[in-house]
Write a protein that holds these residues in place. Sequence first.
Motif, PDB file in Angstrom:
ATOM      1  N   SER A   1       0.835  -1.196   0.000  1.00 11.04           N
ATOM      2  CA  SER A   1       0.000   0.000   0.000  1.00 11.04           C
ATOM      3  C   SER A   1       0.873   1.249   0.000  1.00 11.04           C
ATOM      4  CB  SER A   1      -0.921   0.010   1.225  1.00 11.04           C
ATOM      5  OG  SER A   1      -0.158   0.246   2.399  1.00 11.04           O
ATOM      6  N   TYR A   2       0.355   2.300  -0.597  1.00  7.42           N
ATOM      7  CA  TYR A   2       1.080   3.570  -0.645  1.00  7.42           C
ATOM      8  C   TYR A   2       1.309   4.127   0.758  1.00  7.42           C
ATOM      9  CZ  TYR A   2       0.311   3.691  -5.688  1.00  7.42           C
ATOM     10  OH  TYR A   2       0.309   3.398  -7.020  1.00  7.42           O
ATOM     11  N   GLN A   3       0.345   3.919   1.625  1.00 10.98           N
ATOM     12  CA  GLN A   3       0.482   4.450   2.983  1.00 10.98           C
ATOM     13  C   GLN A   3       1.652   3.803   3.712  1.00 10.98           C
ATOM     14  OE1 GLN A   3      -0.941   7.064   4.343  1.00 10.98           O
ATOM     15  NE2 GLN A   3      -1.994   7.389   2.402  1.00 10.98           N
ATOM     16  N   ALA A   4       1.825   2.511   3.553  1.00  6.94           N
ATOM     17  CA  ALA A   4       2.935   1.821   4.207  1.00  6.94           C
ATOM     18  C   ALA A   4       4.267   2.329   3.680  1.00  6.94           C
ATOM     19  CB  ALA A   4       2.820   0.312   3.986  1.00  6.94           C
ATOM     20  N   VAL A   5       4.348   2.560   2.384  1.00  6.70           N
ATOM     21  CA  VAL A   5       5.585   3.072   1.795  1.00  6.70           C
ATOM     22  C   VAL A   5       5.838   4.501   2.258  1.00  6.70           C
ATOM     23  CG1 VAL A   5       6.750   3.646  -0.368  1.00  6.70           C
ATOM     24  CG2 VAL A   5       5.434   1.546  -0.198  1.00  6.70           C
TER      25      VAL A   5
ATOM     26  N   GLN B   1       7.276   4.544   5.697  1.00  8.54           N
ATOM     27  CA  GLN B   1       8.692   4.172   5.680  1.00  8.54           C
ATOM     28  C   GLN B   1       9.555   5.309   5.124  1.00  8.54           C
ATOM     29  OE1 GLN B   1      10.446   1.497   6.860  1.00  8.54           O
ATOM     30  NE2 GLN B   1       8.506   1.050   7.880  1.00  8.54           N
ATOM     31  N   LEU B   2       9.026   6.014   4.122  1.00  2.15           N
ATOM     32  CA  LEU B   2       9.761   7.161   3.578  1.00  2.15           C
ATOM     33  C   LEU B   2       9.943   8.248   4.631  1.00  2.15           C
ATOM     34  CD1 LEU B   2       8.215   7.472   0.002  1.00  2.15           C
ATOM     35  CD2 LEU B   2      10.579   6.908   0.561  1.00  2.15           C
ATOM     36  N   GLU B   3       8.880   8.514   5.395  1.00  6.97           N
ATOM     37  CA  GLU B   3       8.974   9.516   6.468  1.00  6.97           C
ATOM     38  C   GLU B   3       9.991   9.090   7.523  1.00  6.97           C
ATOM     39  OE1 GLU B   3       4.956   9.938   7.829  1.00  6.97           O
ATOM     40  OE2 GLU B   3       4.392  11.231   6.154  1.00  6.97           O
TER      41      GLU B   3
ATOM     42  N   ALA C   1      15.226   3.229  -2.922  1.00  5.63           N
ATOM     43  CA  ALA C   1      14.728   1.861  -3.099  1.00  5.63           C
ATOM     44  C   ALA C   1      13.222   1.796  -2.855  1.00  5.63           C
ATOM     45  CB  ALA C   1      15.455   0.910  -2.158  1.00  5.63           C
ATOM     46  N   LEU C   2      12.747   2.487  -1.844  1.00  8.94           N
ATOM     47  CA  LEU C   2      11.304   2.498  -1.576  1.00  8.94           C
ATOM     48  C   LEU C   2      10.545   3.146  -2.734  1.00  8.94           C
ATOM     49  CD1 LEU C   2      11.352   3.445   2.211  1.00  8.94           C
ATOM     50  CD2 LEU C   2      10.475   1.315   1.221  1.00  8.94           C
ATOM     51  N   CYS C   3      11.085   4.229  -3.264  1.00  9.30           N
ATOM     52  CA  CYS C   3      10.430   4.893  -4.398  1.00  9.30           C
ATOM     53  C   CYS C   3      10.416   3.973  -5.618  1.00  9.30           C
ATOM     54  CB  CYS C   3      11.145   6.202  -4.729  1.00  9.30           C
ATOM     55  SG  CYS C   3      10.932   7.472  -3.473  1.00  9.30           S
ATOM     56  N   ASP C   4      11.529   3.276  -5.860  1.00  8.78           N
ATOM     57  CA  ASP C   4      11.593   2.362  -7.000  1.00  8.78           C
ATOM     58  C   ASP C   4      10.572   1.240  -6.884  1.00  8.78           C
ATOM     59  OD1 ASP C   4      13.601   3.833  -8.189  1.00  8.78           O
ATOM     60  OD2 ASP C   4      15.219   2.511  -7.481  1.00  8.78           O
ATOM     61  N   VAL C   5      10.376   0.748  -5.674  1.00 10.69           N
ATOM     62  CA  VAL C   5       9.395  -0.323  -5.479  1.00 10.69           C
ATOM     63  C   VAL C   5       8.006   0.150  -5.887  1.00 10.69           C
ATOM     64  CG1 VAL C   5       8.175  -1.666  -3.722  1.00 10.69           C
ATOM     65  CG2 VAL C   5      10.666  -1.569  -3.706  1.00 10.69           C
ATOM     66  N   VAL C   6       7.639   1.347  -5.451  1.00  7.01           N
ATOM     67  CA  VAL C   6       6.305   1.863  -5.762  1.00  7.01           C
ATOM     68  C   VAL C   6       6.181   2.182  -7.239  1.00  7.01           C
ATOM     69  CG1 VAL C   6       4.717   3.785  -5.374  1.00  7.01           C
ATOM     70  CG2 VAL C   6       5.899   2.745  -3.452  1.00  7.01           C
TER      71      VAL C   6
END
Length: 88
Positions: free
Chosen positions: A3-7, A10-12, A36-41
Amino acid sequence: MISYQAVLQQLEKQLADAKQAASEQQIRETLSAIRALCDVVLDSSVELPRAQPKHLPQMLATEPTPPSLYTAKVEEDDGANGDSIFDF
């Protein structure tokens, strides 16, 4: 799918860690984690669903082979030596 919220959470967290990092190495590590988190999304949203193969009716799946146009055997007479049309 993540989910976008979970990512975003983690970004925050990673951004807060980067702001509190004591060395340039720690900042670079947290920025790599953010990348890496941005790439996953971004990679998961670009992927298109794969088309499922459609079921072909049995009639279309196994087509009979057409009969040969020429099935008659050449008769050997007068010293002919084979099935070739050039045998005289």
